[in-house]
Scaffold this active site. Structure first.
Site, short mmCIF file in Angstrom:
data_model
loop_
_atom_site.label_atom_id
_atom_site.label_comp_id
_atom_site.label_asym_id
_atom_site.label_seq_id
_atom_site.Cartn_x
_atom_site.Cartn_y
_atom_site.Cartn_z
N GLY A 148 13.90 131.46 1.50
CA GLY A 148 12.74 130.66 1.94
C GLY A 148 12.69 129.30 1.26
N GLU A 180 6.18 130.29 6.43
CA GLU A 180 7.25 131.13 5.89
C GLU A 180 7.05 131.29 4.38
OE1 GLU A 180 11.20 129.98 6.98
OE2 GLU A 180 12.12 131.25 5.43
N ARG A 181 6.67 130.21 3.73
CA ARG A 181 6.50 130.26 2.27
C ARG A 181 5.28 131.08 1.88
NH1 ARG A 181 9.34 124.40 2.14
NH2 ARG A 181 11.39 125.39 2.21
N SER A 229 20.35 125.23 0.40
CA SER A 229 19.21 124.39 0.06
C SER A 229 19.23 123.09 0.86
CB SER A 229 19.25 124.04 -1.44
OG SER A 229 19.22 125.20 -2.21
N GLU A 232 13.44 126.22 -7.21
CA GLU A 232 13.74 124.86 -7.69
C GLU A 232 13.42 123.84 -6.58
OE1 GLU A 232 16.06 127.45 -7.99
OE2 GLU A 232 15.27 127.82 -10.00
C1 FAD Z 1 18.54 138.47 0.97
C2 FAD Z 1 18.57 137.09 1.57
C3 FAD Z 1 18.00 136.88 2.81
C4 FAD Z 1 18.07 135.62 3.40
N1 FAD Z 1 17.60 135.45 4.68
C5 FAD Z 1 17.84 134.28 5.31
C6 FAD Z 1 17.54 134.13 6.71
O1 FAD Z 1 17.00 135.04 7.35
N2 FAD Z 1 17.87 132.98 7.31
C7 FAD Z 1 18.47 131.95 6.65
O2 FAD Z 1 18.73 130.94 7.27
N3 FAD Z 1 18.75 132.04 5.34
C8 FAD Z 1 18.48 133.19 4.65
N4 FAD Z 1 18.79 133.31 3.33
C9 FAD Z 1 19.42 132.20 2.64
C10 FAD Z 1 18.53 131.51 1.61
O3 FAD Z 1 17.47 130.83 2.23
C11 FAD Z 1 19.43 130.61 0.75
O4 FAD Z 1 20.26 131.48 -0.03
C12 FAD Z 1 18.65 129.68 -0.13
O5 FAD Z 1 17.99 128.70 0.62
C13 FAD Z 1 19.55 128.98 -1.16
O6 FAD Z 1 20.68 128.43 -0.58
P1 FAD Z 1 22.12 128.74 -1.21
O7 FAD Z 1 22.26 130.21 -1.34
O8 FAD Z 1 23.16 128.02 -0.44
O9 FAD Z 1 22.07 128.15 -2.69
P2 FAD Z 1 22.44 126.67 -3.13
O10 FAD Z 1 21.81 125.67 -2.23
O11 FAD Z 1 23.93 126.60 -3.30
O12 FAD Z 1 21.75 126.59 -4.56
C14 FAD Z 1 22.36 127.09 -5.77
C15 FAD Z 1 21.42 126.75 -6.93
O13 FAD Z 1 21.29 125.32 -7.02
C16 FAD Z 1 19.92 124.98 -7.00
N5 FAD Z 1 19.75 123.70 -6.31
C17 FAD Z 1 20.21 123.33 -5.10
N6 FAD Z 1 19.84 122.09 -4.81
C18 FAD Z 1 19.09 121.66 -5.84
C19 FAD Z 1 18.39 120.44 -6.16
N7 FAD Z 1 18.36 119.43 -5.29
N8 FAD Z 1 17.75 120.35 -7.34
C20 FAD Z 1 17.75 121.38 -8.21
N9 FAD Z 1 18.39 122.54 -8.00
C21 FAD Z 1 19.04 122.68 -6.82
C22 FAD Z 1 19.23 126.10 -6.24
O14 FAD Z 1 17.86 126.16 -6.56
C23 FAD Z 1 20.00 127.30 -6.75
O15 FAD Z 1 19.48 127.70 -7.99
C24 FAD Z 1 18.67 134.55 2.70
C25 FAD Z 1 19.21 134.75 1.43
C26 FAD Z 1 19.16 136.00 0.86
C27 FAD Z 1 19.79 136.19 -0.50
#
Ligand code: FAD
Length: 399
Positions: free
Chosen positions: A385, A264-265, A152, A389
Site C-alpha cells: 500500500g 487503500e491506506r 515504490s 517510508e
Molecule cells: C504480501 C504483499 C501483497 C502485495 N499486494 C499488492 C497488490 O495487490 N498489488 C500491487 O500492485 N502491489 C502489491 N504489493 C506490492 C507492494 O505494494 C510493494 O512491495 C511496495 O510498494 C514496495 O515496493 P517494492 O517491493 O518494489 O520495494 P522498493 O520500492 O524496492 O523499496 C525497497 C526499500 O526502499 C525504500 N524506498 C524506496 N524508495 C524510497 C524513497 N524515495 N525514499 C526512502 N526510501 C525509499 C522502501 O521504503 C523500502 O524500504 C504487495 C506486496 C506484498 C509483500
C-alpha cells in the site's frame, strides 16, 4: 496448560477490549453488519483457516459464500448488486476479519480497493457488467501495479498497452499481486504512452477468463498472510477491447491511483487497529490464566505496566482511526492524514503484536498460538500500500 483451539479463543475475546464509545459512523446498521460478518468469519472461514494457510489460498467457494451473505461490495450501490453502504460498512467487515483472525481472506482489497475504481471511473456499461459479479464472488478482484522493477516508484511501470484497432494489446509482468491466483478481474496499471511518464499511465481491466496470453506465475512463498494468494502475473500479447479502459480517455491512471490511494491506506489502518485489539484481547486472556512463581503472569507489575501502555496506545490509535473514518465518509480525508494513518497504525500494530507475543513466553513463538500468526501477518502492513517510508515522504511534503 491445555491448548485451546482457535474457535474457543474467538469465543473468549471480549467484543470491545478498549471499551470506547462508538463513533457516529458505527450506527445500528454498521453494528448489525459487524455482528453478521463476525459470525460468518467465525463459522464459515475460521474452521477451514488452517487448511487455507496450508494450501496458501482461500477456496473460491468461500468467496461465493461471502457474496451470498452480503459481505462482498458492501459499499457499492444496490443498483450494481452491492449493499449501498459506505466505508463504515467496509470497516465493519474488515474489523470482523481482524477480530476473528482470518486476515488472509482477501475481501478487503476486493471490496474497498478494486470495486471503487470501477464505481468511480467505470462507464455505466462497465459498472453494470462487472460490479454485480463482484458482489456475488463470481468475479474476484485484484489490482496489479507493482512490477519486478517498479514498486515504490510507480512511474517506472513498464507494462505496455498499445492500441490496435478497437483493442489494447498488453505486454508486461506484475508481481506481489494480492488475490493473484484467484482473481479473474484484474485492474492493470499500464503505460499507454511511455513518452508521457505519469501522464501516459492508464488503468485497463483484464477479465482473465476471457483472454489468451494471460498467465499466472508462482503463488509466492511469504512469511505471513499464508492464506492469501500473492502472485506474479504475466501478460503476453493479451488483447482486450478498448472499452476496458477505466476513465474516458487514456493517461488518467496516475491521477486515479492518487485519488483512490487514501482509501487503500485507511483500509490498511482498519486491519491494523482490528489486529491490535485482537492481540490485546488474546494476551489479556492468556496472562490471566498462565502461572509462574505461583501467580498469574498478569499479577507481575511488569505485565500490568506493559499492558497498560499498550492499551493506552491502542486507545489513541482507535480514536485516530475513528476520526479518519469520520472524515473519509464526509469526503474530507486528505492524502496526508491517510498516509499518517497507514504508517502510524501499521507501525503500532507491529509494536503491539511484538510486545504481546513476549508476554506469551515460548508459547508465543509457536504457530499454534494465534499471537504467532499475528506476528507473521502484521509485518507486511508496513510494506504494501506504499511503504511506511513513502508515507513519511508524502507527509513531509506537507510541512
Ligand atoms: C504480501 C504483499 C501483497 C502485495 N499486494 C499488492 C497488490 O495487490 N498489488 C500491487 O500492485 N502491489 C502489491 N504489493 C506490492 C507492494 O505494494 C510493494 O512491495 C511496495 O510498494 C514496495 O515496493 P517494492 O517491493 O518494489 O520495494 P522498493 O520500492 O524496492 O523499496 C525497497 C526499500 O526502499 C525504500 N524506498 C524506496 N524508495 C524510497 C524513497 N524515495 N525514499 C526512502 N526510501 C525509499 C522502501 O521504503 C523500502 O524500504 C504487495 C506486496 C506484498 C509483500
Amino acid at each position: 496448560m491445555r491448548r485451546r483451539n482457535a474457535e474457543e479463543i474467538v469465543a473468549t475475546i471480549p467484543a470491545d477490549v478498549l471499551g470506547l464509545p462508538k463513533p457516529a459512523w458505527a450506527g445500528e446498521d454498521v453494528a448489525m453488519l459487524y455482528d453478521m460478518a463476525h459470525r460468518f468469519m467465525s463459522e464459515e472461514i475460521l474452521p477451514h483457516y488452517d487448511g487455507y494457510e496450508k494450501n496458501e489460498i482461500v477456496d473460491r467457494a468461500a468467496w461465493q459464500k461471502a457474496g451470498a451473505a452480503g459481505l462482498l461490495c458492501a459499499s457499492m450501490p444496490e443498483e450494481y448488486g452491492g449493499s449501498g453502504g459506505t466505508f463504515a460498512h467496509e470497516s465493519a467487515i474488515i474489523e470482523a476479519i481482524g477480530h476473528v483472525g482470518v486476515d488472509g481472506f482477501g475481501i478487503a482489497l476486493h471490496n474497498a480497493i478494486v470495486a471503487p475504481y470501477i464505481l468511480h471511473y467505470g462507464s455505466e456499461e462497465q459498472k453494470k457488467k462487472w460490479l454485480p459479479k463482484m458482489a456475488t464472488g463470481e468475479l474476484i478482484g485484484a489490482i496489479a501495479m507493482t512490477e519486478p522493477g517498479a514498486g515504490s516508484d510507480l512511474q517506472g511501470v513498464k507494462t505496455r498497452a498499445e492500441k490496435d484497432g478497437n483493442q489494447y494489446r498488453i505486454n508486461g509482468s506484475k508481481t506481489f499481486i494480492t488475490n493473484g491466483q484467484l482473481a479473474n478481474l484484474v485492474i492493470v496499471v499500464t503505460k499507454t504512452d511511455p513518452s508521457k511518464g505519469a501522464k501516459g499511465t492508464s488503468l485497463i481491466v483484464v477479465e482473465t477468463d476471457e483472454v489468451d496470453g494471460f498467465e499466472r506465475g508462482r503463488n509466492l512463498d511469504k512469511i505471513g498472510l499464508k492464506a492469501n494468494d500473492t502472485s506474479e502475473l504475466f501478460f503476453n500479447d493479451v488483447r482486450v477491447p478498448t472499452s476496458n479502459l477505466l476513465g474516458q480517455e487514456e493517461g488518467q491512471g496516475f491521477v486515479q491511483l492518487m485519488q483512490q490511494l487514501p482509501q487503500e491506506r485507511l483500509e490498511i489502518g482498519t486491519g491494523a487497529i482490528a489486529m491490535i485489539e485482537r492481540a490485546l484481547a488474546v494476551t489479556i486472556d492468556y496472562v490471566k490464566d498462565r502461572k509462574a512463581f505461583g501467580k498469574a503472569i498478569l499479577d507481575f507489575q511488569n505485565t500490568q505496566f506493559k499492558l497498560a501502555e499498550l492499551k493506552t496506545e491502542a486507545t489513541i490509535g482507535r480514536v485516530f482511526y475513528n476520526d479518519c473514518v469520520t472524515r473519509h465518509i464526509s469526503g474530507g480525508l486528505d492524502p496526508v492524514t491517510a498516509s499518517m494513518a497507514k504508517y502510524w497504525l501499521s507501525d503500532l500494530q507491529c509494536k503491539i503484536v511484538d510486545e504481546c507475543l513476549q508476554l506469551f513466553g515460548g508459547y508465543g513463538y509457536m504457530n499454534e498460538y494465534p499471537i504467532a500468526r499475528m506476528y507473521r501477518d502484521a509485518r507486511v502492513q508496513r510494506i504494501y500500500g506504499g511503504t511506511n517510508e513513502i508515507m513519511k515522504l508524502l507527509i513531509a511534503r506537507s510541512l
